[in-house]
Design a protein around this motif. Structure first.
Motif, PDB file in Angstrom:
ATOM      1  N   LEU A  81       3.011  -1.171  -0.320  1.00  0.00           N
ATOM      2  CA  LEU A  81       2.716  -1.459   1.089  1.00  0.00           C
ATOM      3  C   LEU A  81       2.088  -2.844   1.232  1.00  0.00           C
ATOM      4  O   LEU A  81       2.388  -3.577   2.177  1.00  0.00           O
ATOM      5  CB  LEU A  81       1.777  -0.390   1.663  1.00  0.00           C
ATOM      6  N   THR A  82       1.231  -3.207   0.286  1.00  0.00           N
ATOM      7  CA  THR A  82       0.597  -4.519   0.316  1.00  0.00           C
ATOM      8  C   THR A  82       1.621  -5.620   0.105  1.00  0.00           C
ATOM      9  O   THR A  82       1.649  -6.607   0.846  1.00  0.00           O
ATOM     10  CB  THR A  82      -0.501  -4.603  -0.763  1.00  0.00           C
ATOM     11  N   LEU A  83       2.482  -5.464  -0.892  1.00  0.00           N
ATOM     12  CA  LEU A  83       3.492  -6.478  -1.175  1.00  0.00           C
ATOM     13  C   LEU A  83       4.509  -6.609  -0.042  1.00  0.00           C
ATOM     14  O   LEU A  83       5.082  -7.671   0.157  1.00  0.00           O
ATOM     15  CB  LEU A  83       4.203  -6.158  -2.496  1.00  0.00           C
ATOM     16  N   ALA A  84       4.709  -5.524   0.713  1.00  0.00           N
ATOM     17  CA  ALA A  84       5.616  -5.559   1.858  1.00  0.00           C
ATOM     18  C   ALA A  84       4.954  -6.193   3.078  1.00  0.00           C
ATOM     19  O   ALA A  84       5.594  -6.364   4.116  1.00  0.00           O
ATOM     20  CB  ALA A  84       6.080  -4.145   2.188  1.00  0.00           C
ATOM     21  N   GLY A  85       3.668  -6.523   2.974  1.00  0.00           N
ATOM     22  CA  GLY A  85       2.970  -7.162   4.075  1.00  0.00           C
ATOM     23  C   GLY A  85       2.417  -6.194   5.101  1.00  0.00           C
ATOM     24  O   GLY A  85       1.992  -6.602   6.175  1.00  0.00           O
ATOM     25  N   GLU A  86       2.432  -4.910   4.789  1.00  0.00           N
ATOM     26  CA  GLU A  86       1.945  -3.899   5.726  1.00  0.00           C
ATOM     27  C   GLU A  86       0.423  -3.834   5.768  1.00  0.00           C
ATOM     28  O   GLU A  86      -0.156  -3.537   6.802  1.00  0.00           O
ATOM     29  CB  GLU A  86       2.495  -2.523   5.345  1.00  0.00           C
ATOM     30  N   ILE A  87      -0.217  -4.075   4.629  1.00  0.00           N
ATOM     31  CA  ILE A  87      -1.677  -3.988   4.543  1.00  0.00           C
ATOM     32  C   ILE A  87      -2.202  -5.295   3.953  1.00  0.00           C
ATOM     33  O   ILE A  87      -1.866  -5.639   2.811  1.00  0.00           O
ATOM     34  CB  ILE A  87      -2.119  -2.795   3.668  1.00  0.00           C
ATOM     35  N   PRO A  88      -3.015  -6.027   4.693  1.00  0.00           N
ATOM     36  CA  PRO A  88      -3.588  -7.256   4.139  1.00  0.00           C
ATOM     37  C   PRO A  88      -4.639  -6.944   3.076  1.00  0.00           C
ATOM     38  O   PRO A  88      -5.198  -5.840   3.052  1.00  0.00           O
ATOM     39  CB  PRO A  88      -4.216  -7.953   5.350  1.00  0.00           C
ATOM     40  N   PHE A  89      -4.878  -7.898   2.211  1.00  0.00           N
ATOM     41  CA  PHE A  89      -5.886  -7.704   1.165  1.00  0.00           C
ATOM     42  C   PHE A  89      -6.671  -8.986   0.966  1.00  0.00           C
ATOM     43  O   PHE A  89      -6.275 -10.057   1.426  1.00  0.00           O
ATOM     44  CB  PHE A  89      -5.247  -7.250  -0.148  1.00  0.00           C
ATOM     45  N   VAL A  90      -7.780  -8.870   0.272  1.00  0.00           N
ATOM     46  CA  VAL A  90      -8.620 -10.009  -0.100  1.00  0.00           C
ATOM     47  C   VAL A  90      -8.458 -10.185  -1.602  1.00  0.00           C
ATOM     48  O   VAL A  90      -8.659  -9.235  -2.368  1.00  0.00           O
ATOM     49  CB  VAL A  90     -10.101  -9.746   0.253  1.00  0.00           C
ATOM     50  N   ASN A  91      -8.088 -11.388  -2.011  1.00  0.00           N
ATOM     51  CA  ASN A  91      -7.953 -11.679  -3.438  1.00  0.00           C
ATOM     52  C   ASN A  91      -9.299 -12.188  -3.939  1.00  0.00           C
ATOM     53  O   ASN A  91      -9.709 -13.295  -3.623  1.00  0.00           O
ATOM     54  CB  ASN A  91      -6.863 -12.721  -3.670  1.00  0.00           C
ATOM     55  N   ILE A  92      -9.988 -11.367  -4.727  1.00  0.00           N
ATOM     56  CA  ILE A  92     -11.280 -11.796  -5.261  1.00  0.00           C
ATOM     57  C   ILE A  92     -11.143 -12.351  -6.674  1.00  0.00           C
ATOM     58  O   ILE A  92     -12.137 -12.686  -7.304  1.00  0.00           O
ATOM     59  CB  ILE A  92     -12.316 -10.649  -5.226  1.00  0.00           C
ATOM     60  N   GLY A  93      -9.898 -12.458  -7.145  1.00  0.00           N
ATOM     61  CA  GLY A  93      -9.656 -12.998  -8.480  1.00  0.00           C
ATOM     62  C   GLY A  93      -9.740 -14.513  -8.492  1.00  0.00           C
ATOM     63  O   GLY A  93      -9.951 -15.162  -7.469  1.00  0.00           O
ATOM     64  N   LEU A  94      -9.511 -15.080  -9.664  1.00  0.00           N
ATOM     65  CA  LEU A  94      -9.605 -16.528  -9.836  1.00  0.00           C
ATOM     66  C   LEU A  94      -8.305 -17.254  -9.532  1.00  0.00           C
ATOM     67  O   LEU A  94      -8.284 -18.468  -9.447  1.00  0.00           O
ATOM     68  CB  LEU A  94     -10.055 -16.852 -11.265  1.00  0.00           C
ATOM     69  N   GLY A  95      -7.216 -16.539  -9.422  1.00  0.00           N
ATOM     70  CA  GLY A  95      -5.947 -17.202  -9.169  1.00  0.00           C
ATOM     71  C   GLY A  95      -4.974 -16.294  -8.455  1.00  0.00           C
ATOM     72  O   GLY A  95      -5.297 -15.174  -8.072  1.00  0.00           O
ATOM     73  N   ASN A  96      -3.759 -16.811  -8.278  1.00  0.00           N
ATOM     74  CA  ASN A  96      -2.729 -16.046  -7.584  1.00  0.00           C
ATOM     75  C   ASN A  96      -1.742 -15.376  -8.536  1.00  0.00           C
ATOM     76  O   ASN A  96      -0.877 -14.635  -8.102  1.00  0.00           O
ATOM     77  CB  ASN A  96      -1.962 -16.953  -6.616  1.00  0.00           C
ATOM     78  N   LYS A  97      -1.855 -15.698  -9.829  1.00  0.00           N
ATOM     79  CA  LYS A  97      -0.910 -15.131 -10.783  1.00  0.00           C
ATOM     80  C   LYS A  97      -1.040 -13.613 -10.855  1.00  0.00           C
ATOM     81  O   LYS A  97      -0.049 -12.889 -10.771  1.00  0.00           O
ATOM     82  CB  LYS A  97      -1.132 -15.754 -12.151  1.00  0.00           C
ATOM     83  N   ARG A  98      -2.244 -13.125 -10.997  1.00  0.00           N
ATOM     84  CA  ARG A  98      -2.534 -11.684 -10.981  1.00  0.00           C
ATOM     85  C   ARG A  98      -3.712 -11.467 -10.043  1.00  0.00           C
ATOM     86  O   ARG A  98      -4.860 -11.473 -10.479  1.00  0.00           O
ATOM     87  CB  ARG A  98      -2.866 -11.183 -12.380  1.00  0.00           C
ATOM     88  N   PRO A  99      -3.431 -11.296  -8.751  1.00  0.00           N
ATOM     89  CA  PRO A  99      -4.547 -11.167  -7.816  1.00  0.00           C
ATOM     90  C   PRO A  99      -5.344  -9.886  -8.041  1.00  0.00           C
ATOM     91  O   PRO A  99      -4.811  -8.852  -8.420  1.00  0.00           O
ATOM     92  CB  PRO A  99      -3.858 -11.133  -6.444  1.00  0.00           C
ATOM     93  N   THR A 100      -6.641  -9.995  -7.844  1.00  0.00           N
ATOM     94  CA  THR A 100      -7.523  -8.833  -7.865  1.00  0.00           C
ATOM     95  C   THR A 100      -7.712  -8.429  -6.417  1.00  0.00           C
ATOM     96  O   THR A 100      -8.419  -9.101  -5.666  1.00  0.00           O
ATOM     97  CB  THR A 100      -8.867  -9.183  -8.524  1.00  0.00           C
ATOM     98  N   ARG A 101      -7.039  -7.374  -6.018  1.00  0.00           N
ATOM     99  CA  ARG A 101      -6.996  -6.991  -4.611  1.00  0.00           C
ATOM    100  C   ARG A 101      -8.175  -6.104  -4.226  1.00  0.00           C
ATOM    101  O   ARG A 101      -8.529  -5.172  -4.938  1.00  0.00           O
ATOM    102  CB  ARG A 101      -5.693  -6.258  -4.306  1.00  0.00           C
ATOM    103  N   ARG A 102      -8.723  -6.403  -3.054  1.00  0.00           N
ATOM    104  CA  ARG A 102      -9.701  -5.552  -2.404  1.00  0.00           C
ATOM    105  C   ARG A 102      -9.297  -5.458  -0.944  1.00  0.00           C
ATOM    106  O   ARG A 102      -8.656  -6.368  -0.403  1.00  0.00           O
ATOM    107  CB  ARG A 102     -11.125  -6.113  -2.524  1.00  0.00           C
ATOM    108  N   TYR A 103      -9.661  -4.377  -0.318  1.00  0.00           N
ATOM    109  CA  TYR A 103      -9.205  -4.107   1.042  1.00  0.00           C
ATOM    110  C   TYR A 103     -10.393  -3.960   1.982  1.00  0.00           C
ATOM    111  O   TYR A 103     -11.390  -3.327   1.634  1.00  0.00           O
ATOM    112  CB  TYR A 103      -8.356  -2.835   1.060  1.00  0.00           C
TER     113      TYR A 103
END
Length: 112
Positions: free
Chosen positions: A30-52
């Motif tokens: 659902l997140t990857l489809a753009g249905e639910i926004p998330f906050v990336n608390i990780g250091l980069g975009n390669k493997r985001p650490t998602r929080r909602y």
């Protein structure tokens, strides 16, 4: 829905999935489809650490909330869709195609 006075406003994927009663995998889709926004608390975009955010989860629930479709409308939709189909005899159709192909070969110039 969610207690806004909670000192930790960001939800882990497991906590957000639990609120939505879905798996973490479904939440990710659902997140990857753009249905639910998330906050990336990780250091980069390669493997985001998602929080909602709890508000984003609430908004998703509100957007997806629906009522049952009336039974009469379901029957009308079903009958309208089935009226567009045609039942054919596949054996006859294949025989007609083979015959047309043979006629086309017979009409080619230069063939004996």
């Amino acid at each position: 829905m969610i207690d806004q006075t909670d000192p930790s406003p960001l939800l882990t994927p497991a906590a957000a999935a639990k609120i939505l009663a879905v798996s973490v995998k479904q939440l990710t889709h659902l997140t990857l489809a753009g249905e639910i926004p998330f906050v990336n608390i990780g250091l980069g975009n390669k493997r985001p650490t998602r929080r909602y955010l709890p508000t984003d989860i609430d908004e998703f629930i509100a957007r997806r909330r629906t009522t049952a479709m009336p039974l009469v409308l379901k029957q009308q939709i079903k009958s309208a869709a089935s009226a567009t189909y045609e039942i054919i005899d596949i054996e006859k159709r294949l025989a007609d195609l083979r015959a047309a192909r043979q006629r086309a070969r017979a009409c080619r110039p230069g063939k004996s």
